[in-house]
Design an enzyme around this catalytic site. Structure first.
Site, PDB file in Angstrom:
ATOM      1  N   GLY A  38      39.101  37.043  40.622  1.00 14.53           N
ATOM      2  CA  GLY A  38      39.218  37.371  42.325  1.00 14.53           C
ATOM      3  C   GLY A  38      39.775  38.712  42.365  1.00 14.53           C
ATOM      4  NE  ARG A  39      39.014  42.325  45.545  1.00 16.06           N
ATOM      5  CZ  ARG A  39      37.906  42.337  45.179  1.00 16.06           C
ATOM      6  NH1 ARG A  39      37.587  41.543  44.064  1.00 16.06           N
ATOM      7  NH2 ARG A  39      36.934  42.460  46.056  1.00 16.06           N
ATOM      8  CG  ASP A  66      36.205  41.061  35.751  1.00 13.95           C
ATOM      9  OD1 ASP A  66      35.821  42.027  34.673  1.00 13.95           O
ATOM     10  OD2 ASP A  66      35.566  40.921  36.637  1.00 13.95           O
ATOM     11  CD  GLU A  81      40.174  46.263  39.705  1.00 16.06           C
ATOM     12  OE1 GLU A  81      38.990  46.693  39.894  1.00 16.06           O
ATOM     13  OE2 GLU A  81      40.613  45.155  39.521  1.00 16.06           O
ATOM     14  CG  HIS A 127      36.450  44.688  39.426  1.00 22.04           C
ATOM     15  ND1 HIS A 127      37.286  44.968  40.422  1.00 22.04           N
ATOM     16  CD2 HIS A 127      35.498  43.822  39.964  1.00 22.04           C
ATOM     17  CE1 HIS A 127      37.278  44.302  41.474  1.00 22.04           C
ATOM     18  NE2 HIS A 127      35.936  43.512  41.419  1.00 22.04           N
ATOM     19  N   GLY A 166      31.121  39.971  38.612  1.00 23.23           N
ATOM     20  CA  GLY A 166      30.218  39.651  39.493  1.00 23.23           C
ATOM     21  C   GLY A 166      29.620  40.875  39.849  1.00 23.23           C
TER      22      GLY A 166
HETATM   23  C1  GLV Z   1      33.855  42.281  43.515  1.00 19.39           C
HETATM   24  O1  GLV Z   1      35.060  42.257  43.090  1.00 19.39           O
HETATM   25  C2  GLV Z   1      33.530  41.757  44.671  1.00 19.39           C
HETATM   26  O2  GLV Z   1      34.406  41.578  45.446  1.00 19.39           O
HETATM   27  O3  GLV Z   1      32.198  41.767  44.822  1.00 19.39           O
END
Ligand code: GLV
Length: 318
Positions: A231-232, A256, A261, A280, A283
């Site tokens: 997620g974050r 991830d 970052e 990261h 996705g």
């Molecule tokens: C990636 O982290 C997104 O929010 O798409």
């Protein structure tokens, strides 16, 4: 406040690594759009002063204001870059309809199986030419706690359930329509749930309610789970992770996303033997996904409607 409708912008600025591909994708379908594309870091204030709509994941660092932009179409799932600090409420903010669930579910399955199959240890032994037998157990029958049951959490739930894992969800409302969850609880139950989990998968956006949710206190209640975060980064108290791993509260972590970052070279997480780091990439936005998402929203606006499903709820934060 919403933009005055009908509002059908024609001048489009794109800030993305794949700007050239997104530009040609859009030009082919909408030859009447005027498009300026650049990598996000190369977008200038002049571009923002020219454009009516900006397509991108994050704020271009070289532009101090949104200029003439009246609509921001975020190509990522998380819209936090546009809410911290928050852009003017008179600017329409939409998020992409692209579904990141399937990709993030594959990222999660790869890591769950990597830990279950002890791939980190197996590759270390191979690197040392060491024949080291191991006891490998099936992942079926283990228990996963998914924190976040939206589009992404639900996709992860389906794939983990297909492996025979019992999947429990935690969501803001304590409910989910996804049938793969054996049970769903509200966030307040988290302290009582983490101790029963073999896998904890975080797919949360960052909001004032989720920042630091996985605190040292929560981590201390884990009993040997592997923590996966797609997620974050700031949802987890990152500074507590090395202690959580060394004390055995966590048996491993697959991360991830990070508070900062790229993850600084000095981070102890890089060298930890029970941590799998990815940059990261769980996705990624696709060219077609970004293009189709933008055109779907544009078509609504051209028809005099707000693309309501994709307008960001600024108070909720996603
Ligand atoms: C990636 O982290 C997104 O929010 O798409």
């Amino acid at each position: 406040m919403s933009p005055v409708l009908p509002f059908a912008p024609r001048r489009v600025a794109i800030g993305a690594n794949a700007h050239a591909e997104i530009t040609s994708w859009l030009r082919e379908r909408c030859p009447d759009l005027e498009i300026r594309g650049a990598r996000m870091v190369d977008v200038t204030q002049a571009d923002m002063d020219w454009a009516e709509v900006y397509i991108g994941f994050r704020r271009p660092p070289a532009a101090s204001t949104l200029g003439a932009v009246q609509w921001v179409h975020c190509t990522g799932a998380g819209v936090d870059s546009w809410l911290n600090p928050e852009i003017d409420r008179a600017v329409l903010l939409t998020r992409t309809p692209e579904s990141f669930g399937p990709a993030i579910a594959e990222w999660a399955v790869a890591r769950v199986l990597a830990f279950q199959q002890q791939l980190l240890e197996v590759s270390r032994a191979q690197a040392e030419r060491r024949w080291a037998s191991r006891d490998i157990q099936s992942v079926a029958g283990t228990r996963a706690l998914l924190v976040g049951t939206g589009d992404v959490g639900s996709a992860v739930a389906r794939q983990l359930a297909a492996l025979g894992i019992r999947v429990t969800g935690v969501s803001r409302t304590g409910r989910s329509d996804e049938a793969s969850f054996a049970a769903v609880y509200p966030v307040s139950a988290l302290p009582h749930l983490v101790g029963d989990a073999d896998w904890i998968v975080l797919t949360l956006p960052i909001t004032p309610n989720t920042r630091g949710l996985f605190s040292r206190d929560i981590l201390r209640r884990c009993k040997g789970a592997v923590l996966l975060n797609a997620g974050r980064g700031a949802v987890v108290e990152e500074a507590a992770l090395p202690d959580a791993l060394d004390a055995g509260w966590l048996r491993g972590a697959a991360l991830d996303v990070f508070e900062t970052e790229p993850l600084p070279e000095s981070s102890p997480l890089w060298g930890h033997p029970a941590v799998m780091i990815s940059p990261h990439i769980s996705g990624l936005t696709t060219v077609a996904g970004a293009g189709e998402g933008f055109l779907e929203c544009l078509a609504s606006l051209e028809g005099g409607q707000l693309p309501s499903r994709w307008v960001v709820d600024r108070d909720r934060g996603y």
